[in-house]
Design a protein around this motif. Structure first.
Motif, short mmCIF file in Angstrom:
data_model
loop_
_atom_site.label_atom_id
_atom_site.label_comp_id
_atom_site.label_asym_id
_atom_site.label_seq_id
_atom_site.Cartn_x
_atom_site.Cartn_y
_atom_site.Cartn_z
N UNK A 136 -84.55 87.98 -10.59
CA UNK A 136 -85.80 87.25 -10.43
C UNK A 136 -85.74 85.88 -11.09
N UNK B 96 -98.62 75.14 -17.04
CA UNK B 96 -97.43 74.68 -16.31
C UNK B 96 -96.38 74.13 -17.26
N UNK C 152 -88.35 77.60 -8.58
CA UNK C 152 -89.73 77.56 -8.08
C UNK C 152 -90.64 76.86 -9.09
N UNK C 153 -90.47 77.20 -10.38
CA UNK C 153 -91.31 76.59 -11.41
C UNK C 153 -91.07 75.09 -11.52
N UNK C 154 -89.81 74.67 -11.36
CA UNK C 154 -89.50 73.24 -11.41
C UNK C 154 -90.08 72.51 -10.20
N UNK C 155 -90.60 73.27 -9.24
CA UNK C 155 -91.17 72.65 -8.05
C UNK C 155 -90.16 72.52 -6.93
N UNK C 156 -88.98 73.14 -7.12
CA UNK C 156 -87.94 73.05 -6.10
C UNK C 156 -88.06 74.24 -5.15
N UNK C 157 -88.90 74.08 -4.15
CA UNK C 157 -89.06 75.11 -3.12
C UNK C 157 -89.20 74.40 -1.79
N UNK D 96 -86.73 82.04 -9.66
CA UNK D 96 -88.03 81.75 -10.26
C UNK D 96 -88.01 80.43 -11.02
N UNK D 97 -86.88 80.14 -11.70
CA UNK D 97 -86.77 78.89 -12.46
C UNK D 97 -86.87 77.68 -11.53
N UNK E 197 -94.54 77.12 -18.59
CA UNK E 197 -93.65 77.64 -17.53
C UNK E 197 -92.40 76.75 -17.42
N UNK E 198 -92.61 75.44 -17.52
CA UNK E 198 -91.50 74.49 -17.43
C UNK E 198 -90.48 74.76 -18.53
#
Lengths: 259, 229
Positions: B181, B12, B188-193, B185-186, B15-16
């Motif tokens: 994408x 993670x 989503x990875x930051x947890x912003x969904x 996707x960026x 990914x961050x």
């Protein structure tokens, strides 16, 4: 219905496998995919050959055992089902069906279509315990949980650990599975106590097992028999980044003493 | 700081780093495309040349440009690290695999798309960035303003070559699909969904992935057509 089956055969974890071609005849369109394989195995046993090994248990879509990559899709062509819930009417008469095991380094093939998914168990174990009070029986609804939160936790908890997310992911990433397990407890008051160490330890174990890194393709969620949402992966990321900022799990050689 | 390096080395954490560098590069693209629209100002390139000097001499912009170089390098290196790890996670592939049934083409081909953009970047930087900073450029004197490096003439000359224009078009297709994408996707990875704002992020990302590469591509195309006239 008649089918040509191309099935991965592999004697054990150590040997090299290959595809074998079989033909099955007079298959009812109402048969499940596993019943069709049962028919094939009956024939193989009659002919003195080794039957095709595959995992199966409940055959009603809740145990997550029947792992199979069918015609390039985890659990075959239909959405939101496991292989046992797939029926032969989903195929055309005369079709060639290719059946492969889950492909991922942390899921080694044990035999034919059977893979060892104990990596998932080790991730769950790494998550640890949930604190509960051991006094008298608590009153019902003693802990207030909003319905929306309860529903979301239930959505996450519906993960059956089948491994389709790993199988379908181009990176063989287990993040949908781990995120469902992290979310399910992180959402509920009972799980909040150990939330930080749970996120840290489960993700550390996931990395240790050798699963790939999620690139947010969404293939996992699209192939998930329980339709676990990508929002759980986002929540897992939040839980993990938050844990890294706030938890007291400092990987030091010496113990850190308070005072 | 071992807890921090451990965190950044985790799946993670990596990914961050991809998400943060990617988002910074998205900000860079926004500035880059807006500034370069000055190429279309019909003043023989004066505004563009003044802008080019401003961008290469203003201290704050210089700091930002170093962050941009660093972001490109880190984004590329981490993509290699992540891809290698992901290939290791599946040593034996599937004989039949229908990725198209469960995911978008761009999401499955970020590596190829990123490579197209990276190859383009090397050529693009050599043509203009290197020339502006280290090359010997012709100069032009604007009355009342002073003497300027004539980067505009270099750009205009480059865009008279059809193969160079074609290279830009291919690269901008690559960039568009990469952004299609990468943008969402960026987040989503930051947890912003969240259902409150994710639909908006997706819409903005889709628009960004079309508009920005289209504006970039319009520059060589228009200047090529102008050079024919």
């Amino acid at each position: 219905m008649d089918f040509t089956l191309k099935i991965w055969r592999q004697k054990d974890a150590g040997s090299k496998g290959s595809f074998n071609t079989y033909s099955v005849k007079d298959i009812s369109s109402d048969m499940s995919f596993l019943e069709m394989l049962d028919e094939l195995n009956e024939d193989l046993i009659k002919d003195g050959e080794s039957p095709v090994h595959f995992d199966h248990d409940c055959r009603e879509g809740i145990c997550g055992t029947c792992s199979m990559y069918i015609n390039g899709r985890a659990h075959g062509p239909q959405k939101a089902i496991t292989t046992c819930q797939l029926h032969m009417r989903s195929f055309k008469d005369g079709d060639t069906i290719t059946i492969e095991p889950w492909r991922a380094k942390p899921f080694p093939v044990i035999r034919d279509l059977v893979v060892d998914r104990s990596a998932f168990d080790r991730i769950i174990q790494a998550g640890g315990y949930v604190s509960v009070s051991t006094g008298g029986v608590p009153d019902a609804n003693e802990i207030p949980i909003p319905t929306s939160i309860a529903n979301e936790a239930m959505d996450a908890a519906s993960c059956i650990g089948c491994g389709a997310c790993v199988a379908a992911c181009k990176n063989a990433s287990a993040m949908l599975f781990v995120s469902a397990k992290v979310s399910h407890l992180a959402l509920l008051p009972q799980g909040k106590v150990e939330a930080t160490s749970r996120a840290e330890n489960m993700i550390a174990q996931m990395d240790k097992e050798g699963f790939g890194l999620c690139t947010n393709t969404g293939a996992c969620s699209a192939e998930c028999p329980k339709e676990i949402s990508l929002t759980h992966i986002a929540r897992m990321n939040r839980e993990y980044f938050n844990a890294k900022q706030t938890s007291n799990n400092i990987p030091d050689k010496e113990e850190v003493h308070e005072g | 700081m071992s807890w921090l390096t451990d965190a950044l080395k985790s799946s993670l954490g990596r990914k961050l780093i991809m998400a943060i560098t990617g988002l910074f590069l998205i900000l860079f693209l926004m500035g880059h495309v807006l500034g370069n629209l000055l190429l279309f100002k019909p003043d023989g390139g004066q505004a563009f040349n003044e802008y080019a000097r401003f961008m290469t001499t203003t201290p704050v912009i210089q700091v930002l440009s170093y962050v941009t170089y660093l972001s490109i390098i880190i984004h590329a290196i981490y993509s290699i690290l992540i891809t290698r790890k992901n290939k290791e996670a599946r040593p034996i592939g599937y004989a039949v695999n229908k990725g198209g049934e469960n995911s978008t083409w761009s999401s499955r081909n970020m590596g190829i798309l990123g490579t197209i953009v990276l190859i383009f970047l090397v050529i693009h930087l050599k043509s203009f960035w290197y020339e502006m900073r280290f090359g010997i450029l012709p100069t032009v004197i604007y009355p009342g303003v002073g003497e300027f490096k004539d980067l505009y003439s270099i750009v205009a000359a480059a865009f008279t070559q059809w193969w160079y224009v074609l290279l830009y078009l291919v690269a901008m297709f690559g960039l568009g699909y990469h952004l299609a994408h990468g943008f969402e996707s960026a987040f989503q990875t930051l947890g912003l969904n969240h259902k409150k704002y994710t639909p908006l992020i997706k819409k903005i990302g889709f628009g960004f992935a079309i508009i920005v590469p289209l504006l970039f591509a319009s520059m060589p195309v228009v200047m090529f057509i102008q050079s024919l006239a």
